[in-house]
Design an enzyme around this catalytic site. Sequence first.
Site, mmCIF file in Angstrom:
data_model
loop_
_atom_site.group_PDB
_atom_site.id
_atom_site.type_symbol
_atom_site.label_atom_id
_atom_site.label_comp_id
_atom_site.label_asym_id
_atom_site.label_seq_id
_atom_site.Cartn_x
_atom_site.Cartn_y
_atom_site.Cartn_z
ATOM 1 N N TRP A 1 -15.482 11.962 -13.668
ATOM 2 C CA TRP A 1 -15.128 13.086 -14.759
ATOM 3 C C TRP A 1 -16.472 13.566 -15.314
ATOM 4 O O TRP A 1 -16.731 12.555 -16.149
ATOM 5 C CB TRP A 1 -14.106 12.975 -15.332
ATOM 6 C CG TRP A 1 -13.506 13.965 -16.335
ATOM 7 C CD1 TRP A 1 -13.435 15.282 -15.919
ATOM 8 C CD2 TRP A 1 -13.147 13.644 -17.583
ATOM 9 N NE1 TRP A 1 -12.817 15.997 -17.125
ATOM 10 C CE2 TRP A 1 -12.689 14.985 -18.239
ATOM 11 C CE3 TRP A 1 -12.783 12.581 -18.436
ATOM 12 C CZ2 TRP A 1 -12.182 15.235 -19.422
ATOM 13 C CZ3 TRP A 1 -12.662 12.645 -19.778
ATOM 14 C CH2 TRP A 1 -12.188 14.243 -20.333
ATOM 15 N N ASP B 1 -8.985 4.761 -16.752
ATOM 16 C CA ASP B 1 -8.587 5.945 -17.239
ATOM 17 C C ASP B 1 -7.373 6.519 -16.101
ATOM 18 O O ASP B 1 -7.669 6.826 -14.936
ATOM 19 C CB ASP B 1 -9.701 7.213 -17.085
ATOM 20 C CG ASP B 1 -9.437 8.454 -17.531
ATOM 21 O OD1 ASP B 1 -8.288 8.797 -17.878
ATOM 22 O OD2 ASP B 1 -10.279 9.250 -18.078
ATOM 23 N N ALA C 1 -5.175 9.524 -15.716
ATOM 24 C CA ALA C 1 -4.700 10.959 -15.862
ATOM 25 C C ALA C 1 -3.649 11.679 -15.281
ATOM 26 O O ALA C 1 -3.243 12.679 -15.694
ATOM 27 C CB ALA C 1 -6.002 11.690 -16.330
#
Length: 394
Positions: free
Chosen positions: A127, A208, A210
């Site tokens: 990202w 992470d 998400a």
Amino acid sequence: MFEQLKEQPADKILALMAAYREDPRDDKIDLGVGVYKDAEGKTPIMRAIKAAEKQLWEAEETKSYTGLAGDPGFADAMVSLVLGDAVARGSVAAAATPGGTGAVRQAFDLIKMANPNARVFVSDPTWPNHLSILKHMNIEHVPYRYFDAETGGVNFDGMMADLANVKAGDVVLLHGCCHNPTGANLTLPQWQEVVDLLNKTGAVPMIDIAYQGFGDGLEADAAATRLVASSCPEVLIAASCSKNFGIYRERTGLLMAVSSDPAKFKVNQGTLSYLNRQNFSFPPDHGARLVTMVLNDPALRADWEAELEEVRLGMLRLRQALADELRTLSGSDRFGFLAQHRGMFSRLGVGPDKVEAMREKHGIYMVGDSRMNIAGLNDMTIPKLAKAIIDVGC
């Protein structure tokens, strides 16, 4: 003072959004912005969230601050959602943050505080905001190979070869599920190899997560994170509620610091609260309150899980339809990997010249690295996208 400021580089995705808005073509397709859209191109409010919001409006009696770490009930609900019974609740310090991005930023702050010399190993690609924040904070970051453009899968051998260079105190940033931007995920046996390497070297994993619920389901999407949390002595986890609860603008996230040493909980929890105080004091509560209500109310949770499953299956169907259309047009299975990817995104693995050609000739807007948002498609636009992909020679 202001004369010392320099113009900052434009965010590529925001610039793409602006270019899309200015394009006068009626048949243009936006596959750039990372927001879920339904078949009508809208980002709906989930039914359970709407119901919880109505209940909250009628029952809420104050807008006073919550604690520095946010409402403890939100932390309890989210720790349970992400980690299940993989670790004891008392081993997880947690603090609410403004979105998953806020959780990532606070995690990087904690890393810098704990070990100013730590290097953060980041997948190539990742990202873009991971890299932007690390650069802004002057934290050394090292890429590790991840995506294989030839197969559309994970270059696991390359990844492990690069991660063999980590040292004790370094941090390895991993995507818990639905890798952004590629859509290519590790298998659980591969995750176990990563865990073994981390424990051998003394590096600390940071996850992470998400898109829990967007890939193979809520439990399956959490499996890798739970494996890491139960196997490594220290883990950082940044969780976002933007996608799976559809509350993007409410900015709802949680940072977790997991330690196998119960004696570390007090210091870890205090550190997370301290970092919140230095950055934004008290975290936003509206979205967190809605998530807590949904997760703790059996009826609301059942409706949320059912709608989330509809979203997940819808994206899988779009993936398969695109792969099938490309198989028909190309006469080969070279795009079959698109059906194997998970989450909102896939990366075609082609250069920016072909991405630009699709934009200019066909009005297809995707990020320059060929990341496309599968949720931006529908049954009407899949044939157009497939034709454009073949037409430009992908």
